[in-house]
Design a protein around this motif. Structure first.
Motif, short mmCIF file in Angstrom:
data_model
loop_
_atom_site.label_atom_id
_atom_site.label_comp_id
_atom_site.label_asym_id
_atom_site.label_seq_id
_atom_site.Cartn_x
_atom_site.Cartn_y
_atom_site.Cartn_z
N TYR A 102 -2.58 3.59 3.73
CA TYR A 102 -3.57 3.06 2.68
C TYR A 102 -3.08 1.72 2.40
CZ TYR A 102 -6.01 2.12 -1.55
OH TYR A 102 -7.02 1.50 -2.37
N GLY A 113 -2.75 7.39 -4.13
CA GLY A 113 -3.98 6.65 -4.01
C GLY A 113 -4.05 5.75 -4.95
N PHE A 138 -9.43 6.18 -4.10
CA PHE A 138 -9.11 6.69 -2.68
C PHE A 138 -7.77 7.69 -3.08
CE2 PHE A 138 -5.96 6.85 0.62
CZ PHE A 138 -6.59 7.26 1.67
N MET A 159 -9.09 4.87 4.02
CA MET A 159 -8.00 5.22 4.98
C MET A 159 -7.99 4.11 5.85
SD MET A 159 -5.64 7.28 5.62
CE MET A 159 -6.45 9.12 5.21
N TYR A 180 -4.96 6.65 10.60
CA TYR A 180 -4.65 7.96 10.70
C TYR A 180 -4.22 8.27 11.95
CZ TYR A 180 -4.85 13.00 10.71
OH TYR A 180 -4.41 14.43 10.74
N ARG A 230 -7.63 15.15 2.47
CA ARG A 230 -8.46 13.88 2.07
C ARG A 230 -9.73 14.26 1.50
NH1 ARG A 230 -8.21 11.48 7.82
NH2 ARG A 230 -8.04 13.60 8.18
N HIS A 261 -2.09 1.16 -7.03
CA HIS A 261 -1.97 2.05 -6.09
C HIS A 261 -0.56 2.78 -6.52
CE1 HIS A 261 0.30 -1.34 -4.48
NE2 HIS A 261 1.05 -0.41 -3.63
N TYR A 276 -9.59 0.77 -0.79
CA TYR A 276 -10.28 2.25 -1.15
C TYR A 276 -10.66 2.91 -0.12
CZ TYR A 276 -9.66 -0.47 -5.43
OH TYR A 276 -9.20 -1.21 -6.42
N GLY A 324 1.09 -1.43 0.04
CA GLY A 324 -0.05 -0.01 -0.14
C GLY A 324 0.91 1.24 0.04
#
Length: 246
Positions: free
Chosen positions: A199, A119, A44, A206, A209, A36, A126, A204, A12
């Motif tokens: 990610y 993303g 995403f 989060m 965080y 975001r 990705h 797709y 990711g």
């Protein structure tokens, strides 16, 4: 000055940024540089910004306006490929800069801003892209699976040594935190809180965080263990020949 970075690994993406903004040597404030967006469920996207705060805020505002306007000619929701999204952000950035360049030049300031967009759009890999002030962009590579903007030099060594496509998402995140901490120790214009986002590929959404301040126990433990580890590694370096002489 600011510092933002993104790392692409097989599992990711990792995004990290500081939050300090300066308007002269005697005025500093805190602004998030990690943006975001509410997007369709098949995509995403995160945007990191460095440079003129006015430019980065204007660019983000235009992006959000297009997302809310069904009649917009383009938006992050209409892109089929992530590089299209990078080109779209670059176009907005150039347009915003061109609007203010004459006034900024008269005042001796720069309207330039750079961005990292990352993303995934369903059906595609990705990715992360660095968008230059001129609107063009580059992507990461397997040999250099990270991108930086802002004050990049102090946080680069650990990325060169530790960031690999096969690095786990969590190790890449620790690497990002250390990279930011190294920068903050060497440049006071880069400061907390540190924003960190993970990610996981094909999710797709989060994954995690965090907003890390200097009084955060987790952040403090990383700083302490990294500093002690460096000192211990330094003390284990080979001795010069003459050091063993009587």
């Amino acid at each position: 000055m600011t510092y933002c970075l993104a790392i692409k690994v097989n599992d990711g993406l990792v995004f990290a940024s500081d939050s300090r903004t300066h308007a002269g040597v005697d005025y500093a404030s805190i602004y998030s540089k990690m943006h975001r967006f509410e997007l369709h469920s098949d995509r995403f996207i995160v945007l990191l910004g460095a440079g003129s705060l006015a430019t980065t805020q204007a660019v983000v505002n235009f992006i959000r306006r297009d997302l809310e306007n069904p009649g917009a000619y383009a938006s992050l929701n209409t892109m089929s490929y992530l590089f299209d999204a990078a080109a779209y952000v670059g176009e907005i950035s150039v347009r915003v800069q061109d609007q203010h360049i004459p006034a900024m030049q008269r005042s001796g300031f720069s309207a330039e801003a750079s961005f990292i967009l990352g993303g995934q759009i369903q059906g595609q890999q990705h990715e992360i892209y660095l968008i230059y002030p001129q609107g063009n962009y580059i992507t990461a590579s397997p040999d250099t699976p990270y991108l930086q903007i802002g004050e990049t030099k102090y946080g680069k060594p650990i990325l060169d040594r530790m960031a690999l496509p096969t690095t786990s998402l969590e190790d890449a995140s620790r690497c990002a935190v250390v990279s930011l901490d190294s920068t903050m120790r060497s440049n006071l214009s880069v400061g907390p809180p540190v924003e960190l986002a993970l990610y996981r590929r094909d999710s797709y959404a989060m994954g995690h965080y965090l907003s890390l301040n200097t009084d955060c126990p987790f952040y403090g433990e990383i700083r302490t263990q990294w500093n002690e580890g460096l000192r211990n590694a330094f003390n284990l370096l080979p001795r010069f020949d003459w050091e063993s002489e009587p």
